[in-house]
Write an enzyme that holds these catalytic residues in place. Structure first.
Site, PDB file in Angstrom:
ATOM      1  N   GLY A  99      18.856  44.753  55.157  1.00  0.00           N
ATOM      2  CA  GLY A  99      19.862  45.579  54.487  1.00  0.00           C
ATOM      3  C   GLY A  99      21.120  44.806  54.114  1.00  0.00           C
ATOM      4  CB  ALA A 100      24.078  44.404  54.736  1.00  0.00           C
ATOM      5  CG  MET A 101      24.131  38.251  57.624  1.00  0.00           C
ATOM      6  SD  MET A 101      23.445  38.630  59.283  1.00  0.00           S
ATOM      7  CE  MET A 101      24.611  37.759  60.314  1.00  0.00           C
ATOM      8  CD  GLU A 102      26.172  40.829  61.742  1.00  0.00           C
ATOM      9  OE1 GLU A 102      25.349  41.279  60.915  1.00  0.00           O
ATOM     10  OE2 GLU A 102      25.882  40.593  62.929  1.00  0.00           O
ATOM     11  CG  ASN A 103      26.990  36.199  56.627  1.00  0.00           C
ATOM     12  OD1 ASN A 103      26.195  35.815  57.462  1.00  0.00           O
ATOM     13  ND2 ASN A 103      26.609  36.735  55.470  1.00  0.00           N
TER      14      ASN A 103
ATOM     15  CD  GLU B  37      25.858  44.712  57.953  1.00  0.00           C
ATOM     16  OE1 GLU B  37      26.116  43.840  58.810  1.00  0.00           O
ATOM     17  OE2 GLU B  37      24.775  45.335  57.958  1.00  0.00           O
TER      18      GLU B  37
ATOM     19  CG  HIS C 186      28.030  43.731  63.002  1.00  0.00           C
ATOM     20  ND1 HIS C 186      27.649  43.817  64.322  1.00  0.00           N
ATOM     21  CD2 HIS C 186      26.909  44.014  62.284  1.00  0.00           C
ATOM     22  CE1 HIS C 186      26.367  44.153  64.393  1.00  0.00           C
ATOM     23  NE2 HIS C 186      25.892  44.286  63.168  1.00  0.00           N
TER      24      HIS C 186
ATOM     25  CD  GLU D 109      22.850  44.141  64.923  1.00  0.00           C
ATOM     26  OE1 GLU D 109      23.281  45.224  64.461  1.00  0.00           O
ATOM     27  OE2 GLU D 109      23.077  43.048  64.374  1.00  0.00           O
TER      28      GLU D 109
HETATM   29  N1  B3K Z   1      22.714  41.395  61.806  1.00  0.00           N
HETATM   30  C1  B3K Z   1      21.943  41.616  60.620  1.00  0.00           C
HETATM   31  C2  B3K Z   1      20.474  41.544  60.827  1.00  0.00           C
HETATM   32  C3  B3K Z   1      19.916  40.186  60.860  1.00  0.00           C
HETATM   33  C4  B3K Z   1      18.413  40.237  60.863  1.00  0.00           C
HETATM   34  C5  B3K Z   1      17.804  38.906  61.083  1.00  0.00           C
HETATM   35  N2  B3K Z   1      16.382  38.956  60.922  1.00  0.00           N
HETATM   36  C6  B3K Z   1      22.281  42.913  59.967  1.00  0.00           C
HETATM   37  C7  B3K Z   1      22.903  43.922  60.823  1.00  0.00           C
HETATM   38  O1  B3K Z   1      22.342  44.412  61.778  1.00  0.00           O
HETATM   39  O2  B3K Z   1      24.028  44.246  60.573  1.00  0.00           O
HETATM   40 ZN    ZN Z   2      24.053  45.089  62.733  1.00  0.00          ZN
END
Ligand code: B3K
Ligand code: ZN
Length: 862
Positions: A265-269, A302, A305, A324
């Site tokens: 879905g998305a990633m919280e970099n 995100e 996070h 999570e």
């Molecule tokens: N932390 C990421 C998920 C990463 C999945 C890696 N296979 C998105 C989230 O939970 O916000």
């Molecule tokens: Zn997450």
């Protein structure tokens, strides 16, 4: 100690060792080229353990050079293999410079640095950074990052990375050179880089302490008008976290980039979220109410996070639920405040009762804090995420909202800038409240779905009400011994004089009795109000009481749940009596008639009250899933309701207004109820085709259109085919809408589905390399089309197995996600068992199968 499993490395939670070296600062320079990107990494390192070599993770990399404190290393000073770079005899403190080369273009796994279309993008969680550079690629090594990105200026107007931008210029060779600095030390999984040409939307947020944060949203060119909702949602999320948890954003800029090729879905970099475009782009004609809801909730997730995950991260990947579960809980609370709290909870409960209960009962069963892992990406599961969120919710229920918030504040303050564990989190909660949470901690280590059997005894002569609770957690594939858990059971007592009482029972023993004195009237007991614990409830409340609860309980979730229990029982009864023509009791039809004629203020709840449990919810109640019978009974119930309530259904449908689209609670509730009416009307209405066509033609929004297409799927006529052809024609150039079309085609319960899926695979927008396309077609088929997926001749299983085999070579992570429906083969009758198992065996036989798929298939076959 690690263990080899058929040459695959199994990692155990117990074996955690702190890192032998730390990295205080890393300077990365990327010279972007499709096939020969050069990455120069300069790391300041300090030894933490004496007498050990430095072992850096690295995969799919070509090492060009390595230097210690500026001097090239001699060949015998280090060693490289397919997974790591080992450097021998190092001083206590040093600078290591490593230059590597990689090919973003050939990276179809979409992990590490990849090129999709014209956009360079990274995905590093969980272990993708090792595909970018040799590094201590583990979440407990936190470093300060300086990043330089170099790429042709014309083609790449935007070169983005984490933190604040230090400088930007175009050099004499026509390359853009941009430098970034992220002042917050972070683990490698939060690193991000994006390079491309986008439309940029800008806005600003002033934090509660008065700091200005610039908000920047990057979307594909031409889609700028579809980004506004996400940007506004971001501001709502920032404000909500300040109000609810007093948490403020910490950098000067917050960037969100929407990309088309993304594994999840998305990633919280940190400071640079990367989103699947599906969860950013929306306008009324192409996005449904559900899409809008998801966008707001994932934007929130995100963003949240930034504190729960980024400022305080995880010590090791077994602790994943620490960030999570907690962040899902936070996004659920946010959504509940932004939209209908009741519907949010109902959606969460549905997910637990279907996918999560199924996972607990499957060969992949694991606690929210797993004990052993081959491929970490396999553990981004509904258990870790959603059961994890339920565990946090129970904690809040047990401690109370105020103490829970105090505990969270202490946890964040105590571990700011650190990598923490689930135990650290519980410790903070315990320290703030003085409550002993040892037993509660079992929710982290014990897998499986507890079964809670409840009964009630009222004694009029002594005016006492006795409530009896028994808990048992059946053995799971990963754990045979189970202990009693601390289960918060919320109840509501509904008295004949219309008064109510609410109580919280804390169940700690295998069996426990709670006695209430001075109860002068016999109440109806609402058990597990608001789904206060992720358990299966077994009770002996009679049908009339369930319908009474459905009408009178104060909690909307409890009302909906009572209806779900009622229908589940009716289905079970039909099954056990092998009745194919069960007649629905008048009482339920009366109640439904009442809701249709007087739908009340909360139309969305009314819609849910009128909806039967779906196949997956019912299936979870059977050890051996009676596929065809469940499908048949559900269909008969729907037909009967549609015939017996034809008139009120039509009347309710007719009075619901079609107003110009706007996404808000009231308006989406109208559409939800309209969709439910339509799903019944198609069976009985003499002019079903007209009703469907008319709504399809006049709808000004995607929600009402999808409602028509979904309803028409149930009919045997060719109306569905005609409408879907028109739909495909209309949207042939819009990939995100075509995903809806792929999913509709693949979930069509008729046998033509196989040919239709094949045709769709030839569509110009379909690509095996794009996870959204693959999921739209194949997850919809395997998860939303029980009739055809579970066909008695095994054709459905074959289709899935062949697709997984094909996909594994392209994108193992997505392939492994597709395997899930096959894993539970033991839950079907012998013929299907055999067909499913042989599909799995076929996958297992493939040479060079990925760890991702191997781990799941082997757990299932062993
Ligand atoms: N932390 C990421 C998920 C990463 C999945 C890696 N296979 C998105 C989230 O939970 O916000
Ligand atoms: Zn997450």
């Amino acid at each position: 100690m690690t263990e080899q499993h058929n040459n695959r490395l199994v990692k155990f939670r117990q074996d955690y060792q702190p890192p032998a070296f730390s990295i205080s600062c890393v300077k990365l320079c990327f010279e972007l080229e499709p096939n020969t990107t050069t990455v120069t990494s300069v790391m300041q390192m300090t030894r933490q353990h004496a007498d050990v070599p430095l072992i850096l993770d690295g995969q799919h990399l070509t090492l060009l050079s390595i230097a210690l404190n500026g001097d090239p290393l001699l060949a015998d000073a280090y060693q490289v293999d397919a997974h790591c770079l080992t450097v021998f005899s190092l001083p206590d403190q040093f600078e290591l410079t490593i230059v590597t080369q990689l090919s973003p273009q050939s990276n179809t796994a979409l992990e590490g640095l990849y090129l999709a279309g014209d956009t360079y993008c990274t995905q590093c969680e969980a272990e993708g950074f090792r595909r970018i550079s040799y590094f201590l690629d583990r979440p407990d090594v936190l470093a300060e990052y300086y990043v330089t990105i170099i790429a042709p200026a014309q083609r790449y107007p935007f070169l983005l990375s984490n933190g604040n931008k230090l400088s930007e210029h175009v050099d004499s060779a026509g390359n853009r050179v941009v430098q970034w600095h992220d002042p917050f030390p972070k683990p490698s999984y939060l690193f991000a880089l994006v390079a491309g040409d986008f439309a940029k939307l800008s806005d600003q947020y002033i934090t509660q302490s008065g700091r200005e944060v610039s908000l920047e949203l990057f979307v594909e060119k031409g889609a700028a008008n579809k980004g506004d909702f996400a940007l506004q949602a971001l501001k709502r999320a920032m404000n909500w976290d300040e109000q609810r948890f007093n948490l403020e954003y910490d950098l000067d800029v917050y960037m969100v980039v929407a990309v088309d090729f993304f594994n999840m879905g998305a990633m919280e970099n940190k400071g640079l979220n990367v989103f699947n475009s599906k969860y950013v782009l929306a306008d009324p004609s192409s996005a449904t109410d559900r899409d809008y809801f998801n966008i707001e909730s994932i934007i929130g997730h995100e963003y949240f996070h930034n504190w729960t995950g980024n400022r305080v991260t995880c010590r090791d990947w077994f602790q994943l639920s620490l960030k999570e579960g907690l962040t899902v809980f936070r996004d659920q609370e946010f959504s509940a405040d932004m939209a209908s709290a009741t519907l949010c909870r109902i959606d969460a409960v549905k997910l637990i009762r279907t996918a999560q209960f199924a996972e607990d009962a499957s060969p992949m069963s694991h606690p929210i804090r797993p004990e052993q892992v081959i491929e970490m990406n396999n553990f981004y599961t509904v258990t870790v995420y959603d059961k994890g969120a339920e565990v946090i919710r129970m904690l809040q229920t047990c401690l109370g909202k105020t103490d829970f918030a105090r505990g969270l504040a202490l946890y964040l303050q105590r571990h700011d800038g650190q990598a923490a564990t689930c135990d650290d989190f519980l410790q903070a909660m315990q320290d703030v409240t003085g409550q002993n949470l040892t037993q509660f901690g079992l929710w982290y280590s014990q897998s499986g779905t507890p079964e809670l059997t409840v009964s009630q005894h009222y004694d009029a002569s002594s005016a006492t009400l006795r409530l009896n609770l028994v808990q048992i957690t059946p053995a799971t594939a990963d754990q045979s011994e189970k202990q009693p858990l601390l289960i918060p059971v919320k109840i509501e007592l509904l008295f004949p004089n219309a008064t109510v009482q609410q109580h919280l029972l804390l169940l700690t023993d295998a069996e426990q009795q709670f006695v209430f004195d001075n109860v002068t009237q016999q109440p109806v007991v609402v058990w597990l109000e608001h789904f206060s614990a992720p358990v299966k409830l077994i009770n002996n409340v009679d049908d009339d009481s369930l319908l009474f609860i459905a009408r009178h309980a104060t909690d909307g979730v409890a009302r909906w749940d009572a209806m779900q229990q009622f229908w589940s029982r009716k289905v079970a009864h039909c099954l056990s009596a092998s009745q194919s023509d069960a007649v629905l009791p008048d009482a339920v039809l009366q109640l439904m008639r009442h809701w249709l004629t007087q739908p009340g203020d909360d139309l969305a709840l009314t819609a849910e009250l009128l909806t039967l449990p779906d196949f997956d919810t019912l299936a979870e109640q059977y050890q051996q899933i009676p596929v065809n019978q469940l499908i048949d009974i559900l269909r008969q119930f729907k037909q009967q309701i549609s015939v017996k309530l034809a008139q009120p259904l039509r009347q309710c449908y007719d009075v619901l207004p079609f107003q110009p689209y706007s996404y808000n609670q009231q308006a989406s509730a109208v559409r939800r109820l309209r969709a439910v009416c339509l799903s019944y009307l198609v069976f009985s209405s003499v002019d079903a085709t007209n009703v469907l066509t008319s709504q399809y033609q006049h709808a000004d929004n995607m929600t009402d259109v999808i409602a028509v297409l979904t309803a028409s799927q149930q009919l045997d006529s060719d109306i569905f085919q005609n409408l879907v052809n028109d739909f495909a024609d209309r949207w042939q150039h819009d990939a995100l809408v075509m995903d809806k079309c792929f999913a509709l085609v693949a979930s069509n319960p008729h046998p033509q589905v196989f040919a239709a899926i094949e045709t769709m695979q030839q569509h110009p927008l379909f690509s095996w390399n794009n996870p959204n396309r693959v999921r739209a077609l194949l997850s919809a088929f395997s998860q939303r089309n029980p009739a055809q997926f579970h066909r008695a001749d095994g054709k459905g299983y074959q289709l899935l197995a062949n697709s997984i085999i094909k996909l594994d070579a392209i994108n193992a992570q997505v392939a492994a996600r597709l395997v899930t429906p096959l894993l539970s083969w033991r839950r079907f009758e012998p013929k299907r068992q055999q067909l499913m198992r042989s599909a799995l065996q076929q996958i297992a036989k493939i040479k060079g199968i990925s760890n991702d798929v191997y781990e799941k298939v082997s757990r299932s076959l062993n």
